[in-house]
Design a protein around this motif. Structure first.
Motif, PDB file in Angstrom:
ATOM      1  N   MET A 105       0.799  -1.213   0.000  1.00  0.00           N
ATOM      2  CA  MET A 105       0.000   0.000   0.000  1.00  0.00           C
ATOM      3  C   MET A 105       0.839   1.273   0.000  1.00  0.00           C
ATOM      4  O   MET A 105       0.380   2.326  -0.432  1.00  0.00           O
ATOM      5  CB  MET A 105      -0.938  -0.005   1.219  1.00  0.00           C
ATOM      6  CG  MET A 105      -1.991   1.073   1.240  1.00  0.00           C
ATOM      7  SD  MET A 105      -2.994   0.997   2.740  1.00  0.00           S
ATOM      8  CE  MET A 105      -3.908  -0.528   2.492  1.00  0.00           C
ATOM      9  N   THR A 106       2.082   1.200   0.481  1.00  0.00           N
ATOM     10  CA  THR A 106       2.865   2.418   0.684  1.00  0.00           C
ATOM     11  C   THR A 106       3.814   2.738  -0.460  1.00  0.00           C
ATOM     12  O   THR A 106       4.630   3.645  -0.348  1.00  0.00           O
ATOM     13  CB  THR A 106       3.685   2.306   1.985  1.00  0.00           C
ATOM     14  OG1 THR A 106       4.580   1.189   1.898  1.00  0.00           O
ATOM     15  CG2 THR A 106       2.772   2.137   3.181  1.00  0.00           C
ATOM     16  N   TRP A 109       2.484   7.436   9.465  1.00  0.00           N
ATOM     17  CA  TRP A 109       1.657   6.351  10.003  1.00  0.00           C
ATOM     18  C   TRP A 109       2.236   5.797  11.302  1.00  0.00           C
ATOM     19  O   TRP A 109       3.439   5.863  11.553  1.00  0.00           O
ATOM     20  CB  TRP A 109       1.539   5.211   8.991  1.00  0.00           C
ATOM     21  CG  TRP A 109       0.679   5.535   7.810  1.00  0.00           C
ATOM     22  CD1 TRP A 109       0.075   6.732   7.533  1.00  0.00           C
ATOM     23  CD2 TRP A 109       0.352   4.658   6.740  1.00  0.00           C
ATOM     24  NE1 TRP A 109      -0.618   6.649   6.347  1.00  0.00           N
ATOM     25  CE2 TRP A 109      -0.467   5.390   5.842  1.00  0.00           C
ATOM     26  CE3 TRP A 109       0.658   3.344   6.443  1.00  0.00           C
ATOM     27  CZ2 TRP A 109      -0.973   4.823   4.674  1.00  0.00           C
ATOM     28  CZ3 TRP A 109       0.165   2.776   5.278  1.00  0.00           C
ATOM     29  CH2 TRP A 109      -0.649   3.511   4.403  1.00  0.00           C
ATOM     30  N   ASP A 138      -3.083   9.236   0.004  1.00  0.00           N
ATOM     31  CA  ASP A 138      -2.300   9.137   1.240  1.00  0.00           C
ATOM     32  C   ASP A 138      -1.144  10.129   1.177  1.00  0.00           C
ATOM     33  O   ASP A 138       0.034   9.764   1.006  1.00  0.00           O
ATOM     34  CB  ASP A 138      -1.793   7.709   1.435  1.00  0.00           C
ATOM     35  CG  ASP A 138      -2.915   6.719   1.653  1.00  0.00           C
ATOM     36  OD1 ASP A 138      -4.031   7.166   1.971  1.00  0.00           O
ATOM     37  OD2 ASP A 138      -2.683   5.505   1.497  1.00  0.00           O
ATOM     38  N   SER A 168       0.521   5.527  -3.108  1.00  0.00           N
ATOM     39  CA  SER A 168       0.096   6.422  -2.032  1.00  0.00           C
ATOM     40  C   SER A 168      -0.542   7.687  -2.600  1.00  0.00           C
ATOM     41  O   SER A 168      -1.567   8.168  -2.104  1.00  0.00           O
ATOM     42  CB  SER A 168       1.286   6.780  -1.146  1.00  0.00           C
ATOM     43  OG  SER A 168       1.754   5.657  -0.440  1.00  0.00           O
ATOM     44  N   SER A 228      -1.865  12.229   5.946  1.00  0.00           N
ATOM     45  CA  SER A 228      -2.113  10.794   5.782  1.00  0.00           C
ATOM     46  C   SER A 228      -0.968  10.075   5.074  1.00  0.00           C
ATOM     47  O   SER A 228      -1.109   8.890   4.748  1.00  0.00           O
ATOM     48  CB  SER A 228      -3.410  10.578   4.992  1.00  0.00           C
ATOM     49  OG  SER A 228      -4.527  11.012   5.726  1.00  0.00           O
ATOM     50  N   ARG A 250      -7.100  -0.424   6.612  1.00  0.00           N
ATOM     51  CA  ARG A 250      -6.650   0.955   6.767  1.00  0.00           C
ATOM     52  C   ARG A 250      -7.207   1.497   8.083  1.00  0.00           C
ATOM     53  O   ARG A 250      -8.413   1.415   8.331  1.00  0.00           O
ATOM     54  CB  ARG A 250      -7.138   1.829   5.602  1.00  0.00           C
ATOM     55  CG  ARG A 250      -6.403   1.547   4.303  1.00  0.00           C
ATOM     56  CD  ARG A 250      -7.115   2.106   3.106  1.00  0.00           C
ATOM     57  NE  ARG A 250      -7.078   3.544   2.983  1.00  0.00           N
ATOM     58  CZ  ARG A 250      -6.045   4.231   2.502  1.00  0.00           C
ATOM     59  NH1 ARG A 250      -4.939   3.598   2.145  1.00  0.00           N
ATOM     60  NH2 ARG A 250      -6.094   5.537   2.389  1.00  0.00           N
ATOM     61  N   ASP A 251      -6.327   2.032   8.904  1.00  0.00           N
ATOM     62  CA  ASP A 251      -6.751   2.669  10.141  1.00  0.00           C
ATOM     63  C   ASP A 251      -7.093   4.125   9.845  1.00  0.00           C
ATOM     64  O   ASP A 251      -6.218   4.910   9.458  1.00  0.00           O
ATOM     65  CB  ASP A 251      -5.625   2.605  11.181  1.00  0.00           C
ATOM     66  CG  ASP A 251      -5.777   1.420  12.105  1.00  0.00           C
ATOM     67  OD1 ASP A 251      -6.817   0.745  12.029  1.00  0.00           O
ATOM     68  OD2 ASP A 251      -4.866   1.159  12.899  1.00  0.00           O
ATOM     69  N   GLY A 271      -1.872   1.086   7.523  1.00  0.00           N
ATOM     70  CA  GLY A 271      -2.562   0.264   6.539  1.00  0.00           C
ATOM     71  C   GLY A 271      -1.640  -0.734   5.883  1.00  0.00           C
ATOM     72  O   GLY A 271      -0.413  -0.608   5.934  1.00  0.00           O
ATOM     73  N   VAL A 309      -5.425   8.929   7.720  1.00  0.00           N
ATOM     74  CA  VAL A 309      -4.958   7.538   7.697  1.00  0.00           C
ATOM     75  C   VAL A 309      -3.807   7.397   8.691  1.00  0.00           C
ATOM     76  O   VAL A 309      -2.840   8.159   8.653  1.00  0.00           O
ATOM     77  CB  VAL A 309      -4.500   7.117   6.293  1.00  0.00           C
ATOM     78  CG1 VAL A 309      -4.103   5.643   6.274  1.00  0.00           C
ATOM     79  CG2 VAL A 309      -5.592   7.381   5.264  1.00  0.00           C
ATOM     80  N   GLN A 313     -11.243   4.069  -4.543  1.00  0.00           N
ATOM     81  CA  GLN A 313     -10.570   5.105  -3.778  1.00  0.00           C
ATOM     82  C   GLN A 313     -10.059   6.225  -4.680  1.00  0.00           C
ATOM     83  O   GLN A 313     -10.210   7.409  -4.363  1.00  0.00           O
ATOM     84  CB  GLN A 313      -9.405   4.481  -2.993  1.00  0.00           C
ATOM     85  CG  GLN A 313      -8.622   5.445  -2.122  1.00  0.00           C
ATOM     86  CD  GLN A 313      -9.368   5.901  -0.884  1.00  0.00           C
ATOM     87  OE1 GLN A 313     -10.397   5.332  -0.537  1.00  0.00           O
ATOM     88  NE2 GLN A 313      -8.855   6.921  -0.226  1.00  0.00           N
TER      89      GLN A 313
END
Length: 494
Positions: free
Chosen positions: A91-92, A111, A102, A97, A106, A250-251, A478, A475, A419
């Motif tokens: 995800m990063t 994170w 993100d 991102s 975010s 995802r938080d 995640g 975010v 998204q």
């Protein structure tokens, strides 16, 4: 068993049940510390399957792995290479991102977990339980082997808010209905919006909405896979992906006070007006009633919750009922294969070929049925009533938010499309300079220096445009996981 017959005992139960009746839950983000011990614990873990039980079990345990986790388990490189590029990159990854929104507050660099080798989990173990049953489940699971096997990165706590998300709105109303019996014919174009969705959109190894099999890891038969994995016809291979799915976590920290204080300020202190404005942001009232017109349903015995889902935006072409940028309109535009619902074979053919009259916001490439996700998230933090949120925060005000979880067979076409193309897109449905009022970032983008607006259309008078929306959701962590079948889990830990 026929090739497409569903073996529920091989599927983790989260896909089918969601475990909503199990009000208590905790998630452990772990790294493998000792490989033999990790394999031993995972082999003995009491995974709850999708098979029905009478009575239902009072607890459930589920397990999913990041790509780094499969490597930590020393799964063969050939097997790992068969997973999707999005899953393997994570995800990063920088470009991803940016596409996911993100950035700024975010950005992965900010994170609390999920960025950097030490903060990237190898696996997540999810514990669900009926009230009073969680502590015994954790005690039995966190045994001596657990302590030897894993390093705990973080425990994600959850809070039971009885179907109300932290901003105070009813949640979980709209979910796709999985065609477990596989009676749906996806080759037939969708003229009327439906919640029914092909099984292959959420589980690998079954036909999806294109009537194709999503790519998944297929292995040459060997001594390890011969007795553990199912076979794929022509040519003979072993299917590592079947009955598994990709698990997105995802938080999302929600600033509930900022949300209601902004609404209250824009409403000059009148809370009833603030509630209406909040409903415009969401697209539903706090009780969950859609602002769009609900269709009359002739289905006998339909529940109030189901009735809240019986609508499209066809009766609201100007956005005066539900704003074009409202969260539910972005997250699920409820469109079909034929914008405008043309009647007759030739009219549909002309529309499909790209001719004929089209509305300003019609998009032939974004039929919802190809971009659905199955949500399994849970809230965290104490409840804060909207009426109380307008007050200033006390010292050490606890965080609130959502552990967003979704399941999908194709991360790129489902979660990432939703998204990027719908949530953070500042030009969604012909809009300009505004992203999702709840989840959108307010940071300037290339070619779009302003992103903090929200437009409310109106019939017979001027529309209203709000400016300066704060960022309500940030975010905090995640990762992409793979939720394997029980056969695949045995292969991973052999």
């Amino acid at each position: 068993m026929t090739p497409n017959e569903v073996d529920y005992s091989d599927i983790q139960g989260l896909v089918r049940f969601g475990f909503g009746a199990m009000k208590e839950a905790r998630y452990a983000l772990l790294r493998v510390k000792d490989l033999p011990a990790a394999r031993a614990w995972l082999r003995s873990a009491p995974i709850t399957t999708a098979a029905t039980m009478d009575p239902p079990p009072p607890t459930a345990l589920q397990v999913a792995f990041t790509a780094a986790g499969l490597k930590a388990l020393e799964v063969s490189p050939a097997a790992v290479a068969g997973f999707s590029p999005e899953y393997l990159a994570g995800m990063t990854e920088e470009n991803r991102s940016r596409r996911l929104g993100d950035i700024g507050q975010s950005a992965p660099e900010e994170w609390e977990w999920g960025y950097g080798s030490d903060a990237m989990p190898h696996l997540i173990v999810m514990f669900f339980a009926e009230p009073g049953q969680l502590a015994p489940l954790l005690k039995n699971s966190k045994n001596s082997i657990w302590e030897e096997a894993f390093t705990e990165i973080r425990w994600l706590e959850t809070e039971n808010l009885d179907g109300i998300e932290p901003f105070g709105f009813a949640d979980g109303i709209s979910q796709p209905q999985i065609d477990w019996e596989q009676r749906r014919d996806p080759t037939r174009a969708e003229v009327d919006y439906s919640n029914l969705c092909s099984l292959g959109e959420f589980l690998l190894g079954y036909p999806n909405e294109y009537n194709k099999f999503t790519e998944r890891p297929l292995l040459e038969p060997d001594e390890q896979s011969a007795d553990l994995l199912g076979a794929v016809e022509a040519p003979e291979k072993k299917d590592l992906g079947r009955n598994g799915t990709y698990f997105v976590l995802r938080d999302l920290q929600q600033d509930v006070r900022a949300f209601w204080q902004f609404l209250n300020q824009q409403s000059e202190g009148d809370f009833a007006t603030a509630e209406k404005l909040g409903a415009s942001f969401v697209g539903r009232t706090r009780a969950g009633d859609p602002l769009a017109r609900v269709q009359k349903s002739s289905i006998p015995g339909i529940t109030p919750e189901e009735k809240q889902n019986q609508f499209t935006f066809e009766k609201d072409p100007g956005g005066s009922g539900c704003p074009f940028g409202a969260h539910i309109r972005r997250a699920n535009p409820r469109n079909t294969d034929f914008p405008g619902r043309p009647a007759g074979f030739f009219a549909r053919l002309v529309t499909r070929l790209g001719f004929g009259p089209r509305g300003f916001r019609d998009d032939l490439m974004s039929s919802v049925r190809f971009h659905r996700i199955l949500r399994r998230g849970r809230e965290y933090g104490p409840e804060l009533r909207p009426e109380d949120a307008v007050a200033l925060a006390p010292p050490n005000d606890p965080e609130r938010g959502l552990h967003f979880i979704c399941l999908n067979a194709n991360i790129s076409r489902q979660f990432e499309f939703l998204q990027n193309a719908w949530i953070v897109n500042t030009k969604f449905s012909g809009l300009t300079n505004e992203s999702d009022p709840l989840l959108g970032t307010r940071a300037p983008l290339v070619g779009c220096p302003a992103t903090a607006h929200f437009t409310i259309e109106a019939e017979n008078h001027l529309r209203r445009r709000l400016s300066g929306l704060p960022q309500f959701v940030t975010v905090r962590g995640g990762a992409y996981f793979f939720l394997p079948s029980l056969r695949a889990l045995r292969y991973f830990t052999a």
